[in-house]
Design an enzyme around this catalytic site. Structure first.
Site, PDB file in Angstrom:
ATOM      1  N   VAL A  82      -2.870   2.328   1.534  1.00  0.00           N
ATOM      2  CA  VAL A  82      -1.699   2.720   0.658  1.00  0.00           C
ATOM      3  C   VAL A  82      -1.463   1.698  -0.447  1.00  0.00           C
ATOM      4  O   VAL A  82      -0.932   2.260  -1.580  1.00  0.00           O
ATOM      5  CB  VAL A  82      -0.423   3.147   1.598  1.00  0.00           C
ATOM      6  CG1 VAL A  82       0.746   3.371   0.628  1.00  0.00           C
ATOM      7  CG2 VAL A  82      -0.765   4.205   2.614  1.00  0.00           C
ATOM      8  N   SER A  83      -1.622   0.388  -0.069  1.00  0.00           N
ATOM      9  CA  SER A  83      -1.046  -0.594  -1.180  1.00  0.00           C
ATOM     10  C   SER A  83      -1.998  -1.866  -0.999  1.00  0.00           C
ATOM     11  O   SER A  83      -2.405  -2.232   0.289  1.00  0.00           O
ATOM     12  CB  SER A  83       0.137  -0.931  -1.074  1.00  0.00           C
ATOM     13  OG  SER A  83       0.555  -1.797  -2.014  1.00  0.00           O
TER      14      SER A  83
END
Length: 325
Positions: free
Chosen positions: A95-96
């Site tokens: 996600v990041s």
């Protein structure tokens, strides 16, 4: 003993100095040597208190406050290695991430910031890139960073405060920009997009510079006015987590079946395919790529006009142009 004790800070300073020397040796600071001081000053370990390493059976977390001193040393070595770090996972999906520092340096140098510039960063991530910008500009209020995920934005805000910086951290869809903080002189995205958001141009001053990942490259645009911009790709490849937002469709995949191995394995061919996947089929892209001498990324560009946006090879008014979504 934890991640932020004196011993860790001393070891981090030495590791950071070594990382800066490595980035410098690769030429990333050549375009703007002032970035060397920013990377030397901003402590990356404050922004990456933990990260994930892929291995057999899934991902393993490295944590700066592990009770095991060997695990803490392993964490610190990874933080100051010139590698990207997976910082947030959801159901096993990335996600990041914190990008490779040398790539960050090249992107920031290519942004060509000047004293007094107002900068928008799309994709707050850990907050590390915003801290580098704030240090370089010498004024936290000149920097705005935005992330769709409230949890990521709040985490970035905490990391920035721990490092002594307080730029404006917004939560929202980065494709819409941050109109309340406009106008901007520079926009940098640290996430991949399928096209150029018109909202960015509307929030820029004429002459502003926009640097964003697109396809598998880095595009640098010069903004002419609120609806027009044009520019070329940098030579280097780049891979980023996609920008997340409502109703943003992901591009369809393309089958390379039937193409020669020598073509399928070529990075510059895959770039052309990614850039034109809504228009060119793989065989068409292959024929063009070979006919035009296997062009590198720097021969491609993008024009955003009042009515449409398109990618092109060599010349925006030349024979090769493909609409962007």
């Amino acid at each position: 003993m934890g991640a932020y004790d004196t011993g860790t800070d001393a070891r981090a300073a030495a590791a950071r100095a070594a990382l800066v020397r490595e980035i410098d040796a690769g030429g990333a600071f050549a375009e703007d040597p002032l970035w060397r001081a920013a990377f030397a000053a901003v402590p990356r370990h404050l922004f990456v208190p933990y990260y994930y390493v892929a291995g057999r059976g899934g991902h393993r977390r490295r944590w700066g406050e592990s009770p095991d001193p060997r695990a803490r040393e392993e964490w610190l070595r990874g933080v100051y290695a010139d590698v990207p770090l997976a910082t947030r996972l959801r159901d096993g999906e990335l996600v990041s991430a914190s990008s490779r520092p040398s790539l960050m340096a090249r992107m920031l140098a290519a942004l060509r910031v000047a004293d007094g510039n107002r900068v928008l960063e799309v994709g707050a991530g850990t907050g590390y890139n915003a801290a580098l910008l704030a240090h370089r500009l010498g004024d936290d209020d000149l920097v705005t960073t935005i992330d769709l995920e409230p949890e990521i934005a709040e985490s970035a805000r905490r990391h920035l405060a721990a490092a002594g910086h307080r730029p404006f951290v917004a939560t929202g869809d980065g494709a819409r920009g941050v109109p309340g903080r406009a106008p901007f002189d520079r926009i940098i995205a640290t996430c991949a997009l399928p096209t150029i958001p018109r909202a960015w141009l509307a929030q820029c001053r004429p002459g502003a510079r926009v640097l964003t990942p697109l396809a598998t490259g880095l595009l640098v645009l010069t903004v002419r006015d609120r609806a027009r911009a044009e520019g070329r790709f940098l030579p280097s490849a780049a891979s980023f987590v996609p920008l997340r937002g409502e109703r943003r469709a992901q591009p369809r995949g393309a089958s390379l079946a039937g193409l020669p191995d020598r073509v399928r394995e070529q990075d510059t061919f895959r770039f052309l395919l990614a850039l034109t996947r809504c228009v060119l089929e793989p065989r068409e892209a292959c024929a063009l790529w070979e006919r035009e001498g296997m062009p590198g990324r720097e021969r491609y560009g993008v024009t955003v006009g009042a009515e449409r946006a398109w990618a092109w090879l060599d010349d925006p008014r030349g024979p090769y142009g493909w609409p962007l979504p």
